[in-house]
Structures are given as C-alpha cells and as structure tokens.
Motif scaffolding. Structure first.
Motif, PDB file in Angstrom:
ATOM      1  N   THR A   7      35.617  39.836  44.385  1.00  0.00           N
ATOM      2  CA  THR A   7      35.562  41.375  43.393  1.00  0.00           C
ATOM      3  C   THR A   7      36.607  42.071  43.665  1.00  0.00           C
ATOM      4  O   THR A   7      37.174  42.722  42.668  1.00  0.00           O
ATOM      5  N   VAL A   8      36.586  42.351  45.491  1.00  0.00           N
ATOM      6  CA  VAL A   8      38.132  43.395  44.782  1.00  0.00           C
ATOM      7  C   VAL A   8      39.362  42.584  44.476  1.00  0.00           C
ATOM      8  O   VAL A   8      40.371  43.046  43.719  1.00  0.00           O
ATOM      9  N   ALA A   9      40.196  40.891  44.295  1.00  0.00           N
ATOM     10  CA  ALA A   9      40.492  40.909  43.481  1.00  0.00           C
ATOM     11  C   ALA A   9      41.022  40.870  42.310  1.00  0.00           C
ATOM     12  O   ALA A   9      41.525  41.341  41.122  1.00  0.00           O
ATOM     13  N   ALA A  10      39.467  40.702  41.430  1.00  0.00           N
ATOM     14  CA  ALA A  10      38.816  41.125  40.205  1.00  0.00           C
ATOM     15  C   ALA A  10      39.476  42.462  39.589  1.00  0.00           C
ATOM     16  O   ALA A  10      40.300  42.618  38.727  1.00  0.00           O
ATOM     17  N   VAL A  11      39.268  42.890  40.983  1.00  0.00           N
ATOM     18  CA  VAL A  11      39.029  44.658  40.276  1.00  0.00           C
ATOM     19  C   VAL A  11      41.215  45.065  40.482  1.00  0.00           C
ATOM     20  O   VAL A  11      41.321  46.082  39.522  1.00  0.00           O
ATOM     21  N   VAL A  12      41.443  44.530  41.204  1.00  0.00           N
ATOM     22  CA  VAL A  12      43.157  45.081  41.266  1.00  0.00           C
ATOM     23  C   VAL A  12      44.122  44.618  40.377  1.00  0.00           C
ATOM     24  O   VAL A  12      44.428  44.627  39.899  1.00  0.00           O
ATOM     25  N   VAL A  13      43.410  42.776  39.546  1.00  0.00           N
ATOM     26  CA  VAL A  13      44.369  42.439  38.676  1.00  0.00           C
ATOM     27  C   VAL A  13      43.586  43.049  36.906  1.00  0.00           C
ATOM     28  O   VAL A  13      44.962  42.841  36.397  1.00  0.00           O
ATOM     29  N   ALA A  14      42.701  43.369  37.162  1.00  0.00           N
ATOM     30  CA  ALA A  14      42.474  44.146  35.760  1.00  0.00           C
ATOM     31  C   ALA A  14      42.829  45.022  35.444  1.00  0.00           C
ATOM     32  O   ALA A  14      43.103  45.012  34.683  1.00  0.00           O
ATOM     33  N   GLU A  15      42.920  46.154  36.828  1.00  0.00           N
ATOM     34  CA  GLU A  15      43.466  47.033  36.558  1.00  0.00           C
ATOM     35  C   GLU A  15      45.669  47.291  36.380  1.00  0.00           C
ATOM     36  O   GLU A  15      46.008  48.163  35.653  1.00  0.00           O
ATOM     37  N   ARG A  16      45.968  46.792  37.206  1.00  0.00           N
ATOM     38  CA  ARG A  16      47.222  46.480  36.868  1.00  0.00           C
ATOM     39  C   ARG A  16      47.998  47.781  37.098  1.00  0.00           C
ATOM     40  O   ARG A  16      49.183  47.908  36.957  1.00  0.00           O
ATOM     41  N   SER A  17      47.480  48.312  37.784  1.00  0.00           N
ATOM     42  CA  SER A  17      48.222  49.853  37.892  1.00  0.00           C
ATOM     43  C   SER A  17      47.215  50.260  39.882  1.00  0.00           C
ATOM     44  O   SER A  17      46.493  50.270  39.806  1.00  0.00           O
ATOM     45  N   LEU A  18      48.671  50.820  40.293  1.00  0.00           N
ATOM     46  CA  LEU A  18      48.441  51.810  41.383  1.00  0.00           C
ATOM     47  C   LEU A  18      46.784  52.523  41.560  1.00  0.00           C
ATOM     48  O   LEU A  18      45.730  52.293  42.025  1.00  0.00           O
ATOM     49  N   LEU A  29      32.838  50.344  44.934  1.00  0.00           N
ATOM     50  CA  LEU A  29      31.971  50.375  46.262  1.00  0.00           C
ATOM     51  C   LEU A  29      30.483  51.551  45.696  1.00  0.00           C
ATOM     52  O   LEU A  29      29.300  51.527  46.142  1.00  0.00           O
ATOM     53  N   VAL A  30      31.157  51.799  44.969  1.00  0.00           N
ATOM     54  CA  VAL A  30      29.461  53.236  43.751  1.00  0.00           C
ATOM     55  C   VAL A  30      28.702  51.425  43.885  1.00  0.00           C
ATOM     56  O   VAL A  30      27.070  52.091  43.956  1.00  0.00           O
ATOM     57  N   GLY A  31      29.249  50.842  42.939  1.00  0.00           N
ATOM     58  CA  GLY A  31      27.534  50.225  42.463  1.00  0.00           C
ATOM     59  C   GLY A  31      27.637  49.430  43.754  1.00  0.00           C
ATOM     60  O   GLY A  31      26.245  48.416  42.823  1.00  0.00           O
ATOM     61  N   GLY A  32      28.598  49.062  44.701  1.00  0.00           N
ATOM     62  CA  GLY A  32      27.325  47.859  45.585  1.00  0.00           C
ATOM     63  C   GLY A  32      26.821  48.233  45.916  1.00  0.00           C
ATOM     64  O   GLY A  32      25.370  48.331  46.404  1.00  0.00           O
ATOM     65  N   LEU A  33      26.505  49.626  46.494  1.00  0.00           N
ATOM     66  CA  LEU A  33      25.991  50.741  46.540  1.00  0.00           C
ATOM     67  C   LEU A  33      24.350  51.109  46.521  1.00  0.00           C
ATOM     68  O   LEU A  33      23.622  51.023  46.580  1.00  0.00           O
ATOM     69  N   ALA A  34      25.086  51.357  44.728  1.00  0.00           N
ATOM     70  CA  ALA A  34      23.600  51.945  44.388  1.00  0.00           C
ATOM     71  C   ALA A  34      23.088  50.358  44.002  1.00  0.00           C
ATOM     72  O   ALA A  34      21.357  50.341  43.783  1.00  0.00           O
ATOM     73  N   ALA A  35      24.076  49.123  44.164  1.00  0.00           N
ATOM     74  CA  ALA A  35      22.740  47.940  43.851  1.00  0.00           C
ATOM     75  C   ALA A  35      21.336  47.460  44.365  1.00  0.00           C
ATOM     76  O   ALA A  35      20.663  47.131  44.444  1.00  0.00           O
ATOM     77  N   VAL A  36      22.160  48.076  46.000  1.00  0.00           N
ATOM     78  CA  VAL A  36      21.691  48.182  47.230  1.00  0.00           C
ATOM     79  C   VAL A  36      20.188  49.148  46.914  1.00  0.00           C
ATOM     80  O   VAL A  36      19.264  48.197  47.538  1.00  0.00           O
ATOM     81  N   LEU A 129      32.783  49.856  39.098  1.00  0.00           N
ATOM     82  CA  LEU A 129      31.259  49.807  39.737  1.00  0.00           C
ATOM     83  C   LEU A 129      30.278  48.603  38.688  1.00  0.00           C
ATOM     84  O   LEU A 129      29.330  48.118  39.440  1.00  0.00           O
ATOM     85  N   ALA A 130      30.970  48.187  37.739  1.00  0.00           N
ATOM     86  CA  ALA A 130      30.229  46.971  37.078  1.00  0.00           C
ATOM     87  C   ALA A 130      30.254  46.126  38.671  1.00  0.00           C
ATOM     88  O   ALA A 130      29.041  44.348  38.428  1.00  0.00           O
ATOM     89  N   ALA A 131      31.674  45.644  38.699  1.00  0.00           N
ATOM     90  CA  ALA A 131      31.932  44.435  39.696  1.00  0.00           C
ATOM     91  C   ALA A 131      31.212  44.905  40.543  1.00  0.00           C
ATOM     92  O   ALA A 131      31.048  43.541  40.810  1.00  0.00           O
ATOM     93  N   GLY A 132      30.665  45.864  41.763  1.00  0.00           N
ATOM     94  CA  GLY A 132      30.901  45.949  42.699  1.00  0.00           C
ATOM     95  C   GLY A 132      28.844  45.492  42.348  1.00  0.00           C
ATOM     96  O   GLY A 132      28.529  44.968  43.828  1.00  0.00           O
ATOM     97  N   ALA A 133      28.409  46.172  41.319  1.00  0.00           N
ATOM     98  CA  ALA A 133      26.846  45.348  41.016  1.00  0.00           C
ATOM     99  C   ALA A 133      26.933  44.409  40.779  1.00  0.00           C
ATOM    100  O   ALA A 133      25.407  43.887  41.521  1.00  0.00           O
ATOM    101  N   VAL A 134      27.823  43.671  40.052  1.00  0.00           N
ATOM    102  CA  VAL A 134      27.432  41.847  39.744  1.00  0.00           C
ATOM    103  C   VAL A 134      27.436  41.812  41.286  1.00  0.00           C
ATOM    104  O   VAL A 134      27.232  40.383  41.509  1.00  0.00           O
ATOM    105  N   ALA A 135      28.456  41.847  41.908  1.00  0.00           N
ATOM    106  CA  ALA A 135      28.631  41.618  43.385  1.00  0.00           C
ATOM    107  C   ALA A 135      27.816  41.402  43.953  1.00  0.00           C
ATOM    108  O   ALA A 135      27.123  40.412  45.080  1.00  0.00           O
ATOM    109  N   SER A 136      27.126  42.434  44.527  1.00  0.00           N
ATOM    110  CA  SER A 136      25.879  42.843  45.139  1.00  0.00           C
ATOM    111  C   SER A 136      24.948  41.686  44.612  1.00  0.00           C
ATOM    112  O   SER A 136      24.293  41.175  45.409  1.00  0.00           O
ATOM    113  N   LEU A 137      25.090  41.410  43.232  1.00  0.00           N
ATOM    114  CA  LEU A 137      23.606  40.711  42.664  1.00  0.00           C
ATOM    115  C   LEU A 137      24.121  39.985  42.691  1.00  0.00           C
ATOM    116  O   LEU A 137      22.992  38.439  43.621  1.00  0.00           O
TER     117      LEU A 137
END
Length: 371
Positions: A7-18, A29-36, A129-137
């Motif tokens: 999940t972390v790698a996917a977010v970093v690669v997708a955004e391409r900027s710091l 992080l918010v998405g993971g907590l919201a999914a829980v 947020l979507a990545a975190g929610a999907v990872a939690s699922l």
C-alpha cells in the motif's frame, strides 16, 4: 506487513512527488482507520441482525478516561478517540450461524466503505484514503487467527467448514456462557451448578474446561483450577493460538495458588515463569502478561518491579475482574513495602470493581488485621 508495504509503495509511486506522497500516505492512514471503524460498526449492527450481544466496546486508545464496564460487558472511553474496538458473542443457538452472520455484517460495512472510497478518489488524499481502505479490507478477508483475535475472513470462510470439535464448542457455547457469566457476577451457586453440568456433558472440551477454571478461580479454589489449567497446556492437539492463552492463564493461577498457600512457592513460581515465557513465545501480547509478571515479582520480593507492572496491567486492561485482580496485586505490593495507606486506596478502587473477588476480599482482610 506485506499488504501495508504494498500500500505504501503504491501510494508513493502513484503520486510521484514528495508533497503528494505525504498527503497520500496520510490519506491511507485515515482510510485504514476508517475501514476498521466501518467493520466495527458492522459488528454493532450484527447485534440486531444476528441476535448476538456486545462483549466489548472501546472507543479510542491510550489512558482510560471513562468506564462503564460490568463483569459481563466492557465499555470504555480512552484518551485518543481514533479507534473503535468491538467484539460480540453469541449466547443463543444456532451459535455458528450467528457468528458467521456477524462476520458478514462486519465485512459488508468495510467493503461498502472501500467501494465508496475508490469511487471518490480524485486527489492525493482521497487516493491514499482509498488505498488504505482497500488494504484494510484485504487484511480482514485473509483467514487468520492469533492468540487474541480472529479475522472476519476466518469466520466467513473457515467457520462453515470447521470440524467436529469446533461444532461441539459452538453447541456448548450457551451453557459455557452462562457458567462464566455467573462466575463473573459473583453468583457462585449458579456458577457451580453450571460447571457441574459442563463436567458431565463436556468433560474434555477446551472451552468447557476454561469455564470450569473460571468458576474455580472465582471460588478461590486455585489448586483445583491449576490442575485443569495444566491439562489444557499439555494437550498436544492444541493449536498455538489456544495454547498461548492457556499458558497465560496458568501463569496467573500458579501465582495465586502459591499466594494462597496451596502450592510450594518455588514449584509454583517456576511454573508461572515458564508459562509466561511460553505464552510470549506463542504470540500472546506482552502487555497482557504484566499481571502474572507482577505477581511473580511480588512473590519473589521484588516490590518495585511488582508495583510498576501491576499498575501498568491495571491501567491497560479492560476486563473488570482482571483489573480488580491486578489492583489486588498492586495493593499487596504496597503492603509488603510498608505503605498501607496506598494499599488501602488501591484496594478501595478494586472493591468498586469486584468487592467479592477472592484476592480483593482477602487483601482487604489483611489490611484490616494490619490496622
């Protein structure tokens, strides 16, 4: 861990900027907590849909700031309200169906949130947020059991295919629940009657043995309880998750048996120390072993360590009787250190939780004798 790294790698690669990556990771992080939280709200819904009852409802993490717990149900608010933790139990037949439906409710809510998050993903934060929610699922869907938790995926996919032993456990669950509830409430007459029924109907069933141990401990019959606890830990058919909990229980019982003068001190303390080590090795959470560790230190005369560990155990735990027991250990450590004033304050806190609990009542008696 692998899902988190992906999940972390996917977010970093997708955004391409710091800046985008940082925003995306915060969103994850918010998405993971919201999914829980969504999963836990699903469990709350299952109390209506599946007819189960709430066993535990904790809002937040950190120090406890409010508590409405009873021996039958844990309800507490902690300092940082970023998490929701719910557990349910089925007290009526058909137990297996009710538990399965509860898991389905949890996953339905979590899936719904993940789908909405994916559909709404149009920026760095929402994509994270979507990545975190999907990872939690994904983590929830993976069938997994540990010493203290069972994933919804395990309940959904493995429970229907469980073998005869689990079927017997489910069949016995209502009777086991009544025995444990009576013991927790201090209704020892009813608890003893239900324990006798369990002994006749399910003499070797692990949860039934655990319930009988709970009844014996509530009666202060530690040596008898310890015999059953040893039986659980020496069962070669036990999986590591179950064994971890059994060793943790044995550690506390061994110390209580020594304290009550029902077992040689060195034998009991050696047994307790080995049981703590075994439980930790098998994955039992370290902070949940602080109670038995405090008792070992108290009985060995290491009072400073006992006070620190008992205070940590009482502060971190949520179970009413376990907290009362840890406070009794703390009070006894203060007494041994010559601080009866602190001991009286602590035992007063314990009595608010469970005045009748054997170690609490005996500690109060010792304080009254001490004057």
């Amino acid at each position: 861990m692998l899902v988190t790294l992906v999940t972390v790698a996917a977010v970093v690669v997708a955004e391409r900027s710091l800046p985008g990556a940082v925003t995306g990771l915060f969103g994850a992080l918010v998405g993971g907590l919201a999914a829980v939280a969504a999963s836990q709200f699903g469990l709350l819904t299952s109390t209506v849909v599946a007819g189960v009852s709430i066993a535990r409802l904790i809002v937040g993490v950190g120090p406890r700031v409010a508590d409405w717990s009873t021996p039958h149900r844990i309800v507490a608010l902690r300092a940082v309200p970023v998490m929701l933790s719910v557990s349910v139990r089925a007290t009526r037949s058909p137990v297996r169906v009710r538990v399965w439906v509860s898991a389905l409710c949890a996953l339905t809510f979590e899936t719904g949130l993940a789908v909405l998050a994916v559909l709404a993903a149009d920026g760095s934060f929402t994509r994270g947020l979507a990545a975190g929610a999907v990872a939690s699922l994904v983590l929830s869907l993976i069938p997994k059991q540990t010493a203290t938790t069972t994933s919804p995926g395990w309940l959904l996919f493995r429970l229907p295919m469980a073998g005869a032993d689990l079927a017997r456990q489910m069949e016995a669950a209502p009777m086991i629940g009544r025995a444990v509830s009576a013991a927790q409430a201090g209704d020892l007459v009813t608890a003893e009657r239900m324990a006798a029924r369990l002994r006749e109907s399910y003499p070797d069933l692990r949860p039934a043995l655990a319930a009988r141990i709970a009844v014996l401990e509530a009666q202060g019959r530690y040596a008898e309880a310890m015999i059953l606890a040893v039986k659980l830990t020496t069962d070669l058919t036990t999986d590591p998750q179950q064994a971890a909990g059994s060793f943790a229980a044995l550690a506390g019982l061994a110390c209580a048996t020594v304290e009550a003068g029902q077992l040689d001190a060195e034998v009991g303390l050696t047994t307790a120390s080995q049981a703590i080590e075994n439980a930790a090795t098998l994955g039992y959470p370290g902070h949940r072993l602080n109670g038995p560790r405090a008792m070992v230190e108290l009985l060995r005369g290491n009072l400073k360590e006992a006070i620190v560990l008992a205070r940590q155990a009482a502060g971190a735990g949520d179970d009413v009787l376990a907290r009362a027991d840890d406070l009794a250990t703390l009070a006894r450590a203060h007494m041994a250190a010559g601080d009866n004033r602190s001991a009286r304050e602590v035992i007063g806190e314990a009595e608010k939780l469970a005045k009748w609990w054997p170690r609490v009542a005996k500690t109060r008696t010792r304080l009254e004798v001490a004057g």
